[in-house]
Write a protein that holds these residues in place. Structure first.
Motif, PDB file in Angstrom:
ATOM      1  N   CYS A 115     -18.084  13.533 -14.719  1.00  0.00           N
ATOM      2  CA  CYS A 115     -17.120  14.101 -15.435  1.00  0.00           C
ATOM      3  C   CYS A 115     -17.947  15.108 -16.562  1.00  0.00           C
ATOM      4  O   CYS A 115     -17.341  15.575 -17.740  1.00  0.00           O
ATOM      5  N   ALA A 116     -19.095  15.421 -16.418  1.00  0.00           N
ATOM      6  CA  ALA A 116     -19.568  15.773 -17.396  1.00  0.00           C
ATOM      7  C   ALA A 116     -20.143  17.468 -17.197  1.00  0.00           C
ATOM      8  O   ALA A 116     -19.201  18.199 -16.512  1.00  0.00           O
ATOM      9  N   SER A 166      -6.676  20.157 -19.359  1.00  0.00           N
ATOM     10  CA  SER A 166      -7.392  18.866 -19.332  1.00  0.00           C
ATOM     11  C   SER A 166      -6.808  17.698 -18.827  1.00  0.00           C
ATOM     12  O   SER A 166      -7.170  16.926 -18.089  1.00  0.00           O
ATOM     13  N   GLY A 203     -15.571  13.638 -21.929  1.00  0.00           N
ATOM     14  CA  GLY A 203     -14.959  14.972 -22.796  1.00  0.00           C
ATOM     15  C   GLY A 203     -13.427  14.750 -22.579  1.00  0.00           C
ATOM     16  O   GLY A 203     -12.852  13.795 -22.342  1.00  0.00           O
ATOM     17  N   ALA A 204     -12.790  16.150 -22.457  1.00  0.00           N
ATOM     18  CA  ALA A 204     -11.445  16.239 -22.420  1.00  0.00           C
ATOM     19  C   ALA A 204     -11.078  15.741 -21.230  1.00  0.00           C
ATOM     20  O   ALA A 204      -9.984  14.927 -21.358  1.00  0.00           O
ATOM     21  N   VAL A 205     -11.405  15.825 -19.962  1.00  0.00           N
ATOM     22  CA  VAL A 205     -10.927  15.206 -18.940  1.00  0.00           C
ATOM     23  C   VAL A 205     -11.361  13.666 -18.711  1.00  0.00           C
ATOM     24  O   VAL A 205     -10.929  12.985 -18.499  1.00  0.00           O
ATOM     25  N   ASN A 260     -10.464  18.512  -8.642  1.00  0.00           N
ATOM     26  CA  ASN A 260     -10.298  18.908 -10.034  1.00  0.00           C
ATOM     27  C   ASN A 260      -9.252  19.896 -10.388  1.00  0.00           C
ATOM     28  O   ASN A 260      -9.333  20.789 -11.342  1.00  0.00           O
ATOM     29  N   ASP A 312     -22.576   9.105 -22.116  1.00  0.00           N
ATOM     30  CA  ASP A 312     -22.230  10.327 -22.552  1.00  0.00           C
ATOM     31  C   ASP A 312     -23.361  10.685 -23.403  1.00  0.00           C
ATOM     32  O   ASP A 312     -24.071   9.506 -23.901  1.00  0.00           O
ATOM     33  N   THR A 357      -5.684  17.863 -15.252  1.00  0.00           N
ATOM     34  CA  THR A 357      -6.887  17.818 -14.461  1.00  0.00           C
ATOM     35  C   THR A 357      -7.142  16.166 -14.236  1.00  0.00           C
ATOM     36  O   THR A 357      -7.555  15.902 -13.252  1.00  0.00           O
ATOM     37  N   ALA A 390     -14.337  14.893 -12.111  1.00  0.00           N
ATOM     38  CA  ALA A 390     -13.704  16.172 -12.557  1.00  0.00           C
ATOM     39  C   ALA A 390     -14.880  17.296 -12.581  1.00  0.00           C
ATOM     40  O   ALA A 390     -14.364  18.427 -12.469  1.00  0.00           O
ATOM     41  N   ALA A 391     -16.329  16.955 -12.541  1.00  0.00           N
ATOM     42  CA  ALA A 391     -17.078  17.941 -12.798  1.00  0.00           C
ATOM     43  C   ALA A 391     -17.078  18.994 -11.799  1.00  0.00           C
ATOM     44  O   ALA A 391     -16.860  18.740 -10.764  1.00  0.00           O
ATOM     45  N   ASN A 392     -17.299  20.250 -12.233  1.00  0.00           N
ATOM     46  CA  ASN A 392     -17.325  21.268 -11.351  1.00  0.00           C
ATOM     47  C   ASN A 392     -18.803  21.424 -10.695  1.00  0.00           C
ATOM     48  O   ASN A 392     -19.732  20.686 -11.335  1.00  0.00           O
TER      49      ASN A 392
HETATM   50  P1  NAD Z   1     -15.840  18.655 -22.098  1.00  0.00           P
HETATM   51  O1  NAD Z   1     -16.877  19.631 -22.748  1.00  0.00           O
HETATM   52  O2  NAD Z   1     -14.681  18.400 -22.971  1.00  0.00           O
HETATM   53  O3  NAD Z   1     -16.620  17.275 -21.912  1.00  0.00           O
HETATM   54  C1  NAD Z   1     -17.846  17.242 -21.284  1.00  0.00           C
HETATM   55  C2  NAD Z   1     -18.381  15.903 -21.739  1.00  0.00           C
HETATM   56  O4  NAD Z   1     -19.496  15.531 -21.194  1.00  0.00           O
HETATM   57  C3  NAD Z   1     -18.751  15.730 -23.320  1.00  0.00           C
HETATM   58  O5  NAD Z   1     -18.367  14.811 -23.718  1.00  0.00           O
HETATM   59  C4  NAD Z   1     -20.263  15.886 -23.502  1.00  0.00           C
HETATM   60  O6  NAD Z   1     -20.853  15.163 -24.541  1.00  0.00           O
HETATM   61  C5  NAD Z   1     -20.635  15.300 -22.083  1.00  0.00           C
HETATM   62  N1  NAD Z   1     -21.960  15.621 -21.762  1.00  0.00           N
HETATM   63  C6  NAD Z   1     -22.438  16.746 -21.732  1.00  0.00           C
HETATM   64  N2  NAD Z   1     -23.679  16.581 -21.082  1.00  0.00           N
HETATM   65  C7  NAD Z   1     -23.998  15.576 -20.796  1.00  0.00           C
HETATM   66  C8  NAD Z   1     -25.156  14.749 -20.266  1.00  0.00           C
HETATM   67  N3  NAD Z   1     -26.057  15.475 -19.864  1.00  0.00           N
HETATM   68  N4  NAD Z   1     -24.916  13.607 -20.016  1.00  0.00           N
HETATM   69  C9  NAD Z   1     -23.911  12.953 -20.344  1.00  0.00           C
HETATM   70  N5  NAD Z   1     -22.858  13.381 -20.936  1.00  0.00           N
HETATM   71  C10 NAD Z   1     -23.002  14.812 -21.169  1.00  0.00           C
HETATM   72  O7  NAD Z   1     -15.601  19.293 -20.855  1.00  0.00           O
HETATM   73  P2  NAD Z   1     -14.204  18.791 -19.876  1.00  0.00           P
HETATM   74  O8  NAD Z   1     -13.143  19.745 -20.264  1.00  0.00           O
HETATM   75  O9  NAD Z   1     -13.968  17.541 -20.053  1.00  0.00           O
HETATM   76  O10 NAD Z   1     -14.932  18.991 -18.375  1.00  0.00           O
HETATM   77  C11 NAD Z   1     -15.625  18.061 -17.810  1.00  0.00           C
HETATM   78  C12 NAD Z   1     -16.232  18.785 -16.316  1.00  0.00           C
HETATM   79  O11 NAD Z   1     -14.846  18.904 -15.744  1.00  0.00           O
HETATM   80  C13 NAD Z   1     -17.001  20.218 -16.670  1.00  0.00           C
HETATM   81  O12 NAD Z   1     -17.599  20.062 -15.320  1.00  0.00           O
HETATM   82  C14 NAD Z   1     -15.744  20.975 -16.110  1.00  0.00           C
HETATM   83  O13 NAD Z   1     -16.056  22.255 -15.637  1.00  0.00           O
HETATM   84  C15 NAD Z   1     -14.787  20.278 -15.102  1.00  0.00           C
HETATM   85  N6  NAD Z   1     -13.290  20.640 -15.065  1.00  0.00           N
HETATM   86  C16 NAD Z   1     -12.909  20.467 -16.191  1.00  0.00           C
HETATM   87  C17 NAD Z   1     -11.511  21.014 -16.264  1.00  0.00           C
HETATM   88  C18 NAD Z   1     -10.537  20.939 -17.118  1.00  0.00           C
HETATM   89  O14 NAD Z   1      -9.118  21.038 -17.272  1.00  0.00           O
HETATM   90  N7  NAD Z   1     -10.882  20.845 -18.369  1.00  0.00           N
HETATM   91  C19 NAD Z   1     -10.859  21.570 -14.890  1.00  0.00           C
HETATM   92  C20 NAD Z   1     -11.754  21.585 -13.750  1.00  0.00           C
HETATM   93  C21 NAD Z   1     -12.939  21.064 -13.974  1.00  0.00           C
END
Ligand code: NAD
Length: 345
Positions: A236-237, A146, A181-183, A286, A202, A149, A258-260
């Motif tokens: 990024c959600a 994360s 979130g993490a990213v 991402n 969020d 990313t 970052a979101a997919n």
């Molecule tokens: P995460 O689960 O740590 O964070 C997601 C955040 O989005 C959370 O804080 C959650 O509360 C929030 N969220 C969820 N639904 C929501 C909504 N309807 N409205 C507002 N906020 C909402 O995930 P992450 O690891 O930070 O990844 C975020 C995105 O990036 C995802 O789409 C993931 O597929 C993509 N991604 C992540 C990585 C990685 O290295 N972690 C790599 C490539 C792509």
């Protein structure tokens, strides 16, 4: 353990693995291996049906072919799904059985974490195979994707700003982030350090409080993050942030997050182009996490080399933005074409 080859047109190898003892039911899919082993995460989810899981693993593995090609790592596109509830049905035994299934492919597929898979699960898989990555080794190399990313998204955002706004310096630029979130949180930290003005949304009050406190961020509702008067919007959600409701409301000149699967429909990058918005294709910006995992699998994970590869995300994006202008087409189409030029040759 039983295995069954599923003939899928356009995919190199799709295999279902079942194991009665551990209740493992999984599909491993390698879309294309021209560049190397199929690398991509394992997703554990309770799918509504077998066909749903098959469709997901097909799409995801195809997406990894494109992502890995543009990420500059010598891997093809692979992905796996395990049909199970990650909270109530997943067990260490099931993860070890999944590792055995992966091992039986002799490195044709290399697994990594995706949703529903933790570092502990990867450790279990590694008891049965060396073809699973995404953990820190004894020397402290590799690990959590994360933060890397987030770094790649930050650099990609600078490239997008340079292209669309005439400056890649994000100081005083207004950025709306959906999802801390993490990213998203790590991205917010980079942006705050650079002097950007943050608007955040969020569903989790706790992370909002942190962003307010640490970064002086302004908090808005999740439905309004897309409609802010900002230069940059960073989804990024979850997937589908750019959909038929939100697309009309976007005021930003750049979308870089970052979101997919940010686009609910494939043609939306064309619509964004018509709106004068520069869209950084999600799978390009991402890719930091999988680039790090790729380096880990190659056995030469080195911080300096990794950050060079992450900085290259901005270079690739700039090439995409420029070519989209010169060919008068969308950034998504250019990204796919560039990826195909790499993995088909
Ligand atoms: P995460 O689960 O740590 O964070 C997601 C955040 O989005 C959370 O804080 C959650 O509360 C929030 N969220 C969820 N639904 C929501 C909504 N309807 N409205 C507002 N906020 C909402 O995930 P992450 O690891 O930070 O990844 C975020 C995105 O990036 C995802 O789409 C993931 O597929 C993509 N991604 C992540 C990585 C990685 O290295 N972690 C790599 C490539 C792509």
């Amino acid at each position: 353990m039983e295995s069954r080859i599923l003939e899928v047109d356009g995919w190199e190898k799709v295999v279902q693995f079942t194991d009665q003892e551990t209740r493992l039911n999984a599909i491993v899919s390698v879309h294309n291996s021209n560049l190397g082993s199929g690398l991509g995460g394992c997703r554990i989810r309770k799918y509504a049906s077998f066909d749903d899981g098959l469709a997901d693993v097909k799409n995801l593995s195809r997406g990894m072919t494109y992502k890995n090609a543009l990420g500059g790592i010598p891997f093809g596109g692979g992905k796996a799904v395990v049909f199970a509830d990650p909270y109530t049905e997943k067990t260490p035994e099931m993860m070890r059985a999944f590792g055995k299934a992966v091992d039986s492919l002799n490195g044709f597929y290399v697994s990594a974490p995706d949703s529903g898979v933790t570092t502990d699960d990867i450790h279990e898989m590694r008891k049965s195979t060396k073809y699973a990555a995404g953990v820190v080794d004894e020397q402290g190399r590799g690990g959590n994707p994360s933060p890397v990313t987030a770094y790649g998204v930050w650099k990609g955002m600078q490239a997008a700003a340079a292209h669309a706004l005439g400056s890649g310096d994000l100081k005083n630029m207004r950025v709306s982030i959906l999802g801390l979130g993490a990213v998203g949180m790590a991205l917010a930290e980079h942006l705050h350090e650079e002097g950007a003005k943050l608007i955040v949304a969020d569903v989790n009050e706790q992370v909002l409080a942190i962003a307010k406190d640490k970064f002086g961020a302004v908090v808005v509702g999740p439905n309004d993050a897309c409609a802010q008067e900002v230069e940059i919007y960073a989804p990024c959600a979850l997937g589908g942030a750019i959909n038929e409701t939100t697309i009309k409301r976007i005021k930003a000149k750049v979308i870089a997050g970052a979101a997919n699967n940010q686009l609910q429909r494939p043609g939306y990058d064309g619509v964004l182009k018509e709106m004068g918005i520069t869209y950084a294709p999600d799978y390009v910006i991402n890719a930091g996490g999988v680039i790090s995992i790729g380096h880990e699998v190659m056995g030469d994970w080195d911080r300096g080399k990794l950050y060079q590869a992450l900085d290259n995300i901005a270079v690739v994006l700039t090439r995409i933005f420029d070519r989209a202008v010169s060919e008068d087409t969308s950034t998504g189409i250019v990204a796919d074409t560039l990826a195909e030029e790499i993995f088909r040759n």
